[in-house]
Design a protein around this motif. Structure first.
Motif, PDB file in Angstrom:
ATOM      1  N   MET A 116      20.525 -37.485  25.670  1.00  0.00           N
ATOM      2  CA  MET A 116      21.643 -36.162  26.006  1.00  0.00           C
ATOM      3  C   MET A 116      21.206 -35.566  27.329  1.00  0.00           C
ATOM      4  N   VAL A 117      19.833 -35.296  27.253  1.00  0.00           N
ATOM      5  CA  VAL A 117      19.375 -34.451  28.540  1.00  0.00           C
ATOM      6  C   VAL A 117      19.686 -35.467  29.830  1.00  0.00           C
ATOM      7  N   THR A 118      19.347 -36.829  29.835  1.00  0.00           N
ATOM      8  CA  THR A 118      19.427 -37.454  30.817  1.00  0.00           C
ATOM      9  C   THR A 118      20.891 -37.616  31.154  1.00  0.00           C
ATOM     10  N   ALA A 119      21.716 -37.585  30.568  1.00  0.00           N
ATOM     11  CA  ALA A 119      23.134 -37.606  30.763  1.00  0.00           C
ATOM     12  C   ALA A 119      23.638 -36.231  31.275  1.00  0.00           C
ATOM     13  N   ALA A 120      22.990 -35.222  30.901  1.00  0.00           N
ATOM     14  CA  ALA A 120      23.535 -34.108  31.315  1.00  0.00           C
ATOM     15  C   ALA A 120      22.944 -33.675  32.493  1.00  0.00           C
TER      16      ALA A 120
END
Length: 439
Positions: A116-120
């Protein structure tokens, strides 16, 4: 609100950003996030279906137990379909008559927070879903789920420009208007305490399609735009062209002496992180500290251009300087590089972060060793209080102080995303362990 299928299907989300930004009609890149089974994949499926961005044969292939399962439009991995969960980030593309969109469907499970952090990190907006059926919605201030809080805090820390709360599954509660009012109040209180400024709090039903593409006037006591109408108005991320010039060198290309384009000199390729650059600008090389003057700035087809933050460029200097991948070109008056860094870290490893451990730190394209000097404090996602801590648990958020093996030209993340961020990697397992945002 009909739409056409985007021609960008199958293209990595970052490949067309430069061209779109130069035309002024950049696609909105947004993610859906929140807790497990809040309806993130179903919401994206509903957006695609109701905006007519799904072919009939695709729709025919997403059945489970004899009924159409919209979540299968994004959950494509076999493990996701078997378990009924989202594991990795899935990107989908579509367009409305007003705008193009790139959607990132992120997992809600705590153990996949790193995805999720990578996408955000590259998103213009985040839709944080809240499942009304999981909360005590009859209470005036229902307690939010920990993962809802964690994801909202993370997208805010990562400087995602627009955050929208979407209260889902209101069609499954007895009093949608009361549930919306109470949950919206809880979200407002949490946002105020956390310093988050959401764009809107929208009630919807991803399963039934209420207020997703077409507005459901007055439903759940809400009068306002649908989720898609709201997304069409959100701004794309603004390039940080007003900051000092910073350029991480990604590739060094050697031209022959006969090449006219670069006058026989090497070309340093990469993407301008902040600021602007043009011929005649004085720059400094990091870490060597050598000074030079920009002779040429080239675009992808080697035409003379002016480098702007967010755009790829090739830079030719007025003299030969020893520069390799991982070095930085900076404005001549850039702040000095530092050996100690304090920053907010989102810890993504299965092992806790403890003082004394050494990790690889990736800054731009440069790798250096970084030792954790101390954990300053940990953030309690429930109370938002800063607690003293000697370690950060998996998926914890806190502030740490690092000592670097070599100096880095960092800047506060609040002003400059790329120079202000580091990725921490375990030296033994090579797993991505944490994302650090320089304070």
């Amino acid at each position: 609100m009909d739409a056409v299928v985007s021609s960008e299907v199958g293209v990595d989300p970052g490949l067309r950003r430069d061209d779109e930004a130069s035309r002024g009609d950049a696609a909105l890149r947004f993610i859906t996030c929140g807790s497990v089974d809040d309806g993130k994949s179903t919401l994206i499926g509903r957006l695609l279906v109701d905006s007519k961005a799904v072919l009939q044969d695709q729709l025919a292939g997403v059945h489970r137990a004899g009924a159409v399962d919209l979540a299968l439009l994004t959950d494509g991995l076999s493990a996701e379909r078997e378990q009924g969960i989202t594991i990795d980030v899935a990107y989908r593309y579509f367009a409305s008559p007003r705008r193009k969109f790139v959607i990132g469907d992120t997992p809600g499970h705590v153990q996949y927070t790193r995805n999720m952090v990578t996408a955000a990190s590259g998103a213009d907006a985040a839709v944080v879903l809240v499942d009304a059926t999981k909360l005590q919605w009859r209470d005036a201030q229902p307690a939010l789920l920990p993962q809802t809080r964690r994801h909202a805090l993370l997208v805010d820390l990562l400087r995602v420009p627009s955050i929208v709360f979407a209260i889902n599954k209101l069609d499954a509660v007895e009093d949608p208007a009361l549930a919306y009012r109470h949950i919206a109040g809880a979200l407002a209180a949490f946002s105020h305490a956390a310093g988050i400024q959401p764009r809107a709090v929208v009630p919807l039903s991803a399963l039934q399609g209420f207020n997703v593409v077409q507005p459901a006037a007055g439903w759940a006591g809400y009068v306002g735009p649908s989720l898609l109408q709201l997304l069409e108005t959100l701004p794309a991320t603004t390039a940080e062209a007003d900051q000092g010039f910073a350029f991480p060198v990604q590739w060094v290309e050697k031209f022959s002496e006969s090449a006219e384009t670069a006058q026989g000199r090497r070309v340093f390729w990469g993407r301008v992180a902040t600021g602007t650059v043009q011929p005649g600008d004085a720059v400094r090389v990091m870490p060597s500290g050598q000074a030079a003057v920009v002779a040429q700035v080239l675009d992808a087809v080697r035409r003379p251009t002016r480098g702007i933050a967010g755009h790829s460029a090739g830079i030719v200097l007025d003299r030969e300087v020893d520069i390799s991948r991982g070095d930085w070109l900076l404005a001549h008056d850039a702040p000095a590089a530092v050996r100690e860094v304090t920053g907010t870290v989102a810890w993504l490893d299965d092992e806790p972060l403890v003082a004394g451990r050494t990790y690889w730190a990736l800054h731009g394209h440069r790798w250096v060793k970084a030792r954790v000097q101390r954990v300053v404090h940990q953030l309690d996602v429930q109370t938002l209080a800063e607690q003293e801590a000697e370690a950060l648990p998996p998926n914890g958020i806190g502030v740490v102080k690092l000592v670097l093996q070599e100096p880095l030209a960092t800047r506060p993340f609040a002003k400059a995303r790329v120079p202000g961020s580091l990725v921490l990697v375990d030296t033994a397992t090579h797993r991505t362990s944490g994302a650090l945002l320089v304070r």
